[in-house]
Design a protein around this motif. Structure first.
Motif, PDB file in Angstrom:
ATOM      1  N   ASP A 198       0.846  -1.196   0.000  1.00 51.61           N
ATOM      2  CA  ASP A 198       0.000   0.000   0.000  1.00 51.61           C
ATOM      3  C   ASP A 198       0.882   1.246   0.000  1.00 51.61           C
ATOM      4  O   ASP A 198       0.982   1.976   0.982  1.00 51.61           O
ATOM      5  CB  ASP A 198      -0.917  -0.018   1.224  1.00 51.61           C
ATOM      6  CG  ASP A 198      -1.985   1.060   1.156  1.00 51.61           C
ATOM      7  OD1 ASP A 198      -2.279   1.527   0.037  1.00 51.61           O
ATOM      8  OD2 ASP A 198      -2.519   1.435   2.212  1.00 51.61           O
ATOM      9  N   GLU A 199       1.547   1.479  -1.117  1.00 53.69           N
ATOM     10  CA  GLU A 199       2.501   2.581  -1.263  1.00 53.69           C
ATOM     11  C   GLU A 199       2.227   3.298  -2.578  1.00 53.69           C
ATOM     12  O   GLU A 199       2.158   2.671  -3.633  1.00 53.69           O
ATOM     13  CB  GLU A 199       3.937   2.024  -1.226  1.00 53.69           C
ATOM     14  CG  GLU A 199       5.005   2.964  -1.700  1.00 53.69           C
ATOM     15  CD  GLU A 199       4.997   4.279  -0.941  1.00 53.69           C
ATOM     16  OE1 GLU A 199       4.969   5.334  -1.609  1.00 53.69           O
ATOM     17  OE2 GLU A 199       5.022   4.241   0.297  1.00 53.69           O
ATOM     18  N   GLU A 200       2.046   4.616  -2.521  1.00 53.68           N
ATOM     19  CA  GLU A 200       1.578   5.360  -3.686  1.00 53.68           C
ATOM     20  C   GLU A 200       2.566   5.373  -4.854  1.00 53.68           C
ATOM     21  O   GLU A 200       2.162   5.547  -6.003  1.00 53.68           O
ATOM     22  CB  GLU A 200       1.253   6.794  -3.286  1.00 53.68           C
ATOM     23  CG  GLU A 200       2.427   7.573  -2.752  1.00 53.68           C
ATOM     24  CD  GLU A 200       2.057   8.994  -2.355  1.00 53.68           C
ATOM     25  OE1 GLU A 200       2.971   9.778  -2.065  1.00 53.68           O
ATOM     26  OE2 GLU A 200       0.847   9.300  -2.348  1.00 53.68           O
ATOM     27  N   LYS A 201       3.855   5.167  -4.588  1.00 57.01           N
ATOM     28  CA  LYS A 201       4.832   5.167  -5.683  1.00 57.01           C
ATOM     29  C   LYS A 201       4.944   3.810  -6.375  1.00 57.01           C
ATOM     30  O   LYS A 201       5.511   3.713  -7.463  1.00 57.01           O
ATOM     31  CB  LYS A 201       6.207   5.602  -5.162  1.00 57.01           C
ATOM     32  CG  LYS A 201       6.278   7.053  -4.740  1.00 57.01           C
ATOM     33  CD  LYS A 201       7.693   7.438  -4.351  1.00 57.01           C
ATOM     34  CE  LYS A 201       7.781   8.890  -3.929  1.00 57.01           C
ATOM     35  NZ  LYS A 201       9.162   9.262  -3.533  1.00 57.01           N
ATOM     36  N   GLY A 202       4.460   2.774  -5.725  1.00 62.00           N
ATOM     37  CA  GLY A 202       4.457   1.462  -6.345  1.00 62.00           C
ATOM     38  C   GLY A 202       5.839   0.962  -6.714  1.00 62.00           C
ATOM     39  O   GLY A 202       6.769   0.955  -5.894  1.00 62.00           O
ATOM     40  N   LEU A 203       5.982   0.537  -7.969  1.00 62.89           N
ATOM     41  CA  LEU A 203       7.257  -0.014  -8.457  1.00 62.89           C
ATOM     42  C   LEU A 203       8.387   1.001  -8.402  1.00 62.89           C
ATOM     43  O   LEU A 203       9.559   0.617  -8.393  1.00 62.89           O
ATOM     44  CB  LEU A 203       7.089  -0.501  -9.899  1.00 62.89           C
ATOM     45  CG  LEU A 203       6.096  -1.639 -10.135  1.00 62.89           C
ATOM     46  CD1 LEU A 203       5.893  -1.846 -11.626  1.00 62.89           C
ATOM     47  CD2 LEU A 203       6.566  -2.928  -9.473  1.00 62.89           C
ATOM     48  N   GLU A 204       8.046   2.284  -8.397  1.00 65.97           N
ATOM     49  CA  GLU A 204       9.058   3.333  -8.451  1.00 65.97           C
ATOM     50  C   GLU A 204       9.495   3.814  -7.072  1.00 65.97           C
ATOM     51  O   GLU A 204      10.253   4.785  -6.967  1.00 65.97           O
ATOM     52  CB  GLU A 204       8.528   4.526  -9.264  1.00 65.97           C
ATOM     53  CG  GLU A 204       8.167   4.203 -10.694  1.00 65.97           C
ATOM     54  CD  GLU A 204       9.358   3.726 -11.525  1.00 65.97           C
ATOM     55  OE1 GLU A 204      10.511   3.971 -11.118  1.00 65.97           O
ATOM     56  OE2 GLU A 204       9.135   3.089 -12.569  1.00 65.97           O
ATOM     57  N   HIS A 205       9.036   3.150  -6.028  1.00 70.97           N
ATOM     58  CA  HIS A 205       9.472   3.546  -4.688  1.00 70.97           C
ATOM     59  C   HIS A 205      10.988   3.365  -4.563  1.00 70.97           C
ATOM     60  O   HIS A 205      11.562   2.400  -5.071  1.00 70.97           O
ATOM     61  CB  HIS A 205       8.754   2.715  -3.623  1.00 70.97           C
ATOM     62  CG  HIS A 205       8.929   3.247  -2.242  1.00 70.97           C
ATOM     63  ND1 HIS A 205      10.026   2.955  -1.466  1.00 70.97           N
ATOM     64  CD2 HIS A 205       8.146   4.058  -1.492  1.00 70.97           C
ATOM     65  CE1 HIS A 205       9.923   3.559  -0.302  1.00 70.97           C
ATOM     66  NE2 HIS A 205       8.780   4.237  -0.285  1.00 70.97           N
ATOM     67  N   GLU A 206      11.611   4.301  -3.862  1.00 76.66           N
ATOM     68  CA  GLU A 206      13.081   4.296  -3.778  1.00 76.66           C
ATOM     69  C   GLU A 206      13.638   3.006  -3.186  1.00 76.66           C
ATOM     70  O   GLU A 206      14.737   2.567  -3.553  1.00 76.66           O
ATOM     71  CB  GLU A 206      13.561   5.501  -2.922  1.00 76.66           C
ATOM     72  CG  GLU A 206      13.263   6.858  -3.518  1.00 76.66           C
ATOM     73  CD  GLU A 206      11.836   7.329  -3.225  1.00 76.66           C
ATOM     74  OE1 GLU A 206      11.069   6.539  -2.624  1.00 76.66           O
ATOM     75  OE2 GLU A 206      11.489   8.458  -3.613  1.00 76.66           O
ATOM     76  N   THR A 207      12.899   2.395  -2.276  1.00 80.37           N
ATOM     77  CA  THR A 207      13.396   1.178  -1.623  1.00 80.37           C
ATOM     78  C   THR A 207      12.598  -0.056  -2.061  1.00 80.37           C
ATOM     79  O   THR A 207      12.503  -1.023  -1.306  1.00 80.37           O
ATOM     80  CB  THR A 207      13.306   1.332  -0.091  1.00 80.37           C
ATOM     81  OG1 THR A 207      11.934   1.544   0.281  1.00 80.37           O
ATOM     82  CG2 THR A 207      14.153   2.499   0.388  1.00 80.37           C
ATOM     83  N   PHE A 208      12.045  -0.021  -3.279  1.00 79.30           N
ATOM     84  CA  PHE A 208      11.200  -1.129  -3.730  1.00 79.30           C
ATOM     85  C   PHE A 208      11.947  -2.459  -3.707  1.00 79.30           C
ATOM     86  O   PHE A 208      11.453  -3.453  -3.162  1.00 79.30           O
ATOM     87  CB  PHE A 208      10.684  -0.849  -5.142  1.00 79.30           C
ATOM     88  CG  PHE A 208       9.849  -1.953  -5.705  1.00 79.30           C
ATOM     89  CD1 PHE A 208       8.542  -2.131  -5.278  1.00 79.30           C
ATOM     90  CD2 PHE A 208      10.361  -2.839  -6.652  1.00 79.30           C
ATOM     91  CE1 PHE A 208       7.757  -3.164  -5.783  1.00 79.30           C
ATOM     92  CE2 PHE A 208       9.589  -3.867  -7.160  1.00 79.30           C
ATOM     93  CZ  PHE A 208       8.286  -4.030  -6.727  1.00 79.30           C
ATOM     94  N   GLY A 209      13.131  -2.506  -4.291  1.00 78.74           N
ATOM     95  CA  GLY A 209      13.901  -3.749  -4.327  1.00 78.74           C
ATOM     96  C   GLY A 209      14.256  -4.246  -2.945  1.00 78.74           C
ATOM     97  O   GLY A 209      14.166  -5.446  -2.649  1.00 78.74           O
TER      98      GLY A 209
END
Length: 251
Positions: A122-133
């Motif tokens: 539940d994060e608005e940036k989705g795949l582009e979140h800085e710490t996604f990986g």
């Protein structure tokens, strides 16, 4: 306060010139948007699928878990499209954990791990979140470690007694459904008592299925007059019987 002389102003300008030039050179870079790692359309579909899984998981005790697996596969298909190793590992860990949940029931640690992992979606940036990986690796490792843990040993004697009683209740449900007219009260009573006993033994899968039967019968008792609704209830009772058979195999 005496006025500042032109000579002092000129000296100040000369001293600040390198800083101002450096700032002016950096500003265009700061104004540029960050390069996207994934297509915007793919990220939008990820956000929609993640929101669907999050809502389905949060409401599963109220709405049932019929949409849980479809919601998971919708997200997992996007994991495949990303071709990202961390994302794929996370999707596979989610799928394995939910598989174990359906077979073994809601073990507290497994539910906690799944809740934390799905909440992180539940994060608005989705795949582009800085710490996604980094997030994917963390939650994948956590779910994998839970999957590798051996299940708690149960008492075969207690399970055997519970199964015998539960199967009798299942037969009573079938009789109540086959009666003319169908006995909604008997169906509700058997389902409610079975759910209570399953909860005491921490047989979460059986408990939730029995509660689901109780809800389906109690919310629309008049619907039992329709053949299609009786078939639906019959299917739910058959699923409950299958869950009991799984316990019998492992007992």
């Amino acid at each position: 306060m005496p006025p500042i002389s032109e000579e002092d102003l000129e000296q100040t300008r000369n001293a600040l010139a390198p800083t101002l030039d450096a700032t002016a050179a950096i500003l265009p870079w700061l104004a540029r948007p960050a390069t996207l790692r994934f297509p915007a359309e793919l990220n939008q579909r990820w956000l929609s699928a993640a929101a669907r899984l999050h809502q389905t998981w949060s409401n599963r005790h109220l709405d049932g878990d019929d949409d849980l697996r479809p919601a998971l596969f919708a997200l997992y298909s996007i994991c495949l499209e990303t071709a990202d190793a961390d994302c794929l590992r996370f999707g596979e860990a989610l799928a394995s954990a939910i598989d174990r949940l359906e077979i073994s029931g809601e073990h507290p640690k497994l539910v906690t791990g799944l809740s934390a992992a799905i909440e992180a979606l539940d994060e608005e940036k989705g795949l582009e979140h800085e710490t996604f990986g980094e997030r994917c690796r963390h939650f994948a490792q956590r779910l994998e470690s839970l999957h590798a843990q051996p299940e708690q040993k149960r008492s075969p004697v207690i399970d055997r007694l519970f199964i015998d009683e539960a199967q009798e209740r299942v037969e009573a449900m079938c009789d109540a459904l086959a009666a003319l007219p169908p006995d909604a009260y008997a169906l509700k009573t058997e389902a409610e008592e079975l759910a209570q006993h399953a909860e005491q033994l921490e047989l979460w899968g059986v408990m939730h299925q029995a509660r689901r039967l109780y809800k389906l019968t109690g919310n629309k008792p008049a619907s039992l007059e329709y053949a299609w609704y009786r078939q639906r209830i019959e299917g739910e009772i058959a699923h409950l019987s299958q869950l009991l058979n799984l316990i019998e195999v492992t007992a």
